[in-house]
Design a protein around this motif. Structure first.
Motif, mmCIF file in Angstrom:
data_model
loop_
_atom_site.group_PDB
_atom_site.id
_atom_site.type_symbol
_atom_site.label_atom_id
_atom_site.label_comp_id
_atom_site.label_asym_id
_atom_site.label_seq_id
_atom_site.Cartn_x
_atom_site.Cartn_y
_atom_site.Cartn_z
ATOM 1 N N ARG A 29 0.841 -1.209 0.000
ATOM 2 C CA ARG A 29 0.000 0.000 0.000
ATOM 3 C C ARG A 29 0.867 1.247 0.000
ATOM 4 N N ARG A 78 1.269 4.194 -3.179
ATOM 5 C CA ARG A 78 1.117 5.653 -3.098
ATOM 6 C C ARG A 78 2.054 6.350 -4.073
ATOM 7 N N GLY A 105 -6.784 10.658 -4.307
ATOM 8 C CA GLY A 105 -5.380 10.350 -4.576
ATOM 9 C C GLY A 105 -4.499 10.429 -3.334
ATOM 10 N N LEU A 162 -5.514 9.236 -0.329
ATOM 11 C CA LEU A 162 -6.041 8.307 0.680
ATOM 12 C C LEU A 162 -4.934 7.554 1.402
ATOM 13 N N GLY A 163 -3.865 7.241 0.672
ATOM 14 C CA GLY A 163 -2.765 6.507 1.294
ATOM 15 C C GLY A 163 -2.049 7.291 2.382
ATOM 16 N N VAL A 205 -3.792 9.671 4.512
ATOM 17 C CA VAL A 205 -4.663 10.149 5.589
ATOM 18 C C VAL A 205 -5.294 8.951 6.297
ATOM 19 N N THR A 258 -4.427 3.764 -5.325
ATOM 20 C CA THR A 258 -3.846 4.945 -4.690
ATOM 21 C C THR A 258 -3.110 4.583 -3.403
ATOM 22 N N GLY A 259 -3.201 3.307 -2.977
ATOM 23 C CA GLY A 259 -2.574 2.902 -1.729
ATOM 24 C C GLY A 259 -3.518 3.028 -0.548
ATOM 25 N N GLN A 304 -10.769 2.116 3.784
ATOM 26 C CA GLN A 304 -10.926 3.306 2.938
ATOM 27 C C GLN A 304 -11.523 2.934 1.589
#
Lengths: 274, 270
Positions: free
Chosen positions: A75, A79, A103, A105-106, A108, B182-183, B188
């Protein structure tokens, strides 16, 4: 920057999509990946961020071996890779701003994302990108109210929001009309160069690939059949990638350069309409 | 080309079904008629009572009118309690049904075991009627609205959960793929990628179920689980048909209103 070694993907059905791909991208350049349907273009791009799990081989992004990462570390690696899709893949019922900010999200927490409370520098970057892709003022518009070209602009902004080390682009223009397709390709390549981000772009349209890419990679049957500069594409090379066909009308002639340069100037007016 | 030549060149006969297919279709039809006749026979219905059924019905209506309108003051409280039971039961449903829906949808469930647990809960909830749940919860909580609320919730979890799980299974995979790329974390992806896609279905289903629950909670009192049902039951037992007609009219009124509310809300969801 990106180094792919002996990448193999065999699907559970037994179909071999990639048969040992080796590819290096060192500098911030736009690399067009061409090849017929089923040649493995989509699989190649998805193996890089492991949306598709490669069967064997290695993918190095800078010093990170993406293929060896745990879910959590993957993950974090994702990013650094922005992805752009043929069908845009926006969340249709969310606003343009929510889509662009996704974009981040990784970076926060779940609750930040739930309350849509993103850091202020993310918000101002999102506004800057929206302006850059020609969607100033659209931040509160719902994604399902946009045209195809506008949606792809949101897709590009979302990917660039990640400030990625690499852009993975899967058929960005295949769902668009020819004019919008050219605008999107131009925007994409300009931004990749501006931000100094290398981009791997799967594309069906050989003309677009030749015109906008710095380098062209041809995939045939899951292996690389051609790797060179855009102007090195010849009928013989295309025969090797796609099979026998009359390519005399497809190969760009030197005289076509000027007309390509001309519509570059009209981009500003066109961009918002796209 | 003369008509004769044309007829020689192209076939003049076309049939949608082969003789064999036609036979099978008739066999099905005869089979269904046979099953219906057989069931009627097995029920051993005393047809004798049907002879004066129309007179009995007319007599019942005659006893119901005029409705004893003053009785409305007595039922206003239980009527409101009925609506509360339906509403609170629906709220509890939402809390439980959504997580279970994510377990029961193939594309969001963590593994085969969690999928099975999710499906099992949904089937168990739906296989028991609300009134039967009422009997069970009256035994657990004792008589009263609390038992009613939980029996409404127990039955509705299966309904809302199943419809939500089915819509989760039909979402656009591309969107969740993009959010994953997006990771984003698993939670999420659910929140940004999945829930916005199914939200209209969730809202619509919940409002529709609330509408059904209003109707169902009017009979929960028959088994002591609160609401207007207990008064309806006792009035029927006392042959107080003038009171029964007031209650039926009142129930008709709230069901009509709940249906209007539910239809309006569902139309406005986009």
């Amino acid at each position: 920057m990106l180094a792919i070694t002996d990448l193999v993907k065999v699907y559970p059905s037994g179909e071999q999509a990639l048969g040992g791909v080796n590819l290096q991208v060192e500098e911030p350049q736009v690399v067009a990946v061409i090849g017929s349907s089923g040649a493995g273009k989509s699989t190649l791009i998805r193996c890089i961020n492991r949306l598709v799990e490669p069967t064997s081989g290695r993918v190095l992004l800078k010093d990170t071996d993406v293929t060896a990462l745990s879910r959590r570390a993957l993950r974090r690696a994702r990013r650094r890779m922005g992805m752009i899709f043929q069908e845009y893949n926006l969340v249709e019922r969310l606003t343009v701003m929510e889509n662009v900010l996704s974009g981040r999200l990784g970076y926060v927490s779940f609750w930040q994302a739930y309350r849509r409370k993103y850091p202020s520098q993310d918000i101002s970057r999102a506004f800057e990108l929206l302006r850059r892709v020609g969607l100033e003022g659209y931040h509160n518009t719902r994604a399902d109210a946009l045209s195809g070209g506008q949606r792809q602009r949101v897709g590009i902004a979302r990917a660039l929001m990640q400030q990625p080390d690499l852009l993975l682009v899967d058929e960005p223009t295949a769902s668009l009309d020819p004019k919008t397709a050219r605008q999107i390709m131009r925007l994409l390549c300009e931004l990749a160069h501006e931000q100094g981000t290398p981009a791997l772009v799967n594309i069906h349209d050989v003309n677009l690939a030749q015109e906008f890419a710095d380098r062209v990679v041809g995939l045939a049957g899951g292996v690389i059949a051609f790797d060179g500069a855009a102007h090195e594409l010849t009928p013989a090379v295309l025969n090797e990638i796609y099979g026998e066909e009359d390519w005399s009308k497809t190969i760009k002639k030197p005289t076509a350069e000027r007309s390509a340069g001309e519509d570059r100037g009209s981009m500003e007016q066109e961009s918002a309409a796209g | 080309m003369t008509p004769e030549e044309h007829a020689r060149k192209y076939p003049q006969v076309w049939e949608r079904f082969t003789p064999r297919e036609t036979l099978v279709r008739y066999a099905w039809f005869i089979g269904i008629v046979f099953v219906a006749v057989w069931s009627l026979n097995r029920l051993e219905i005393p047809w004798f009572y049907f002879l004066d059924a129309h007179e009995q019905a007319a007599d019942l209506v005659a006893r119901m009118v005029p409705p004893y309108w003053e009785f409305f003051y007595d039922i206003a409280g239980p009527l409101i309690e009925t609506i509360h039971i339906a509403t609170l039961g629906t709220v509890i449903t939402v809390v439980f049904a959504l997580p279970i829906a994510f377990l029961a949808a193939r594309n969001t469930t963590p593994n085969a075991a969690t999928w099975f647990i999710g499906r099992f809960i949904l089937v168990a909830s739906r296989s028991v009627n609300t009134v039967v749940w009422g009997l069970i919860f009256v035994a657990v909580f004792g008589p009263g609205p609390m038992a009613g609320i939980w029996s409404i919730a127990a039955r509705s979890v299966g309904f809302v959960g199943k419809l939500t799980a089915e819509s989760i299974e039909e979402i656009d995979r591309g969107t969740t793929e993009a959010i994953e790329a997006t990771g984003a974390s698993r939670l999420q992806v659910l929140m940004i990628g999945v829930i916005p896609q199914v939200l209209p279905v969730i809202y619509g289903t919940i409002v529709y179920r609330w509408d059904i629950n209003i109707r169902e909670s009017t009979v929960l009192g028959f088994v002591g689980a609160g609401g207007i049902g207990i008064m309806l039951y006792s009035s029927i037992n006392q042959f107080a048909w003038h009171e029964v007609s007031v209650m039926l009219i009142a129930i008709f009124g709230i069901v009509l209103v709940s249906e209007l509310v539910s239809a309006t809300v569902r139309k406005r969801i986009t």
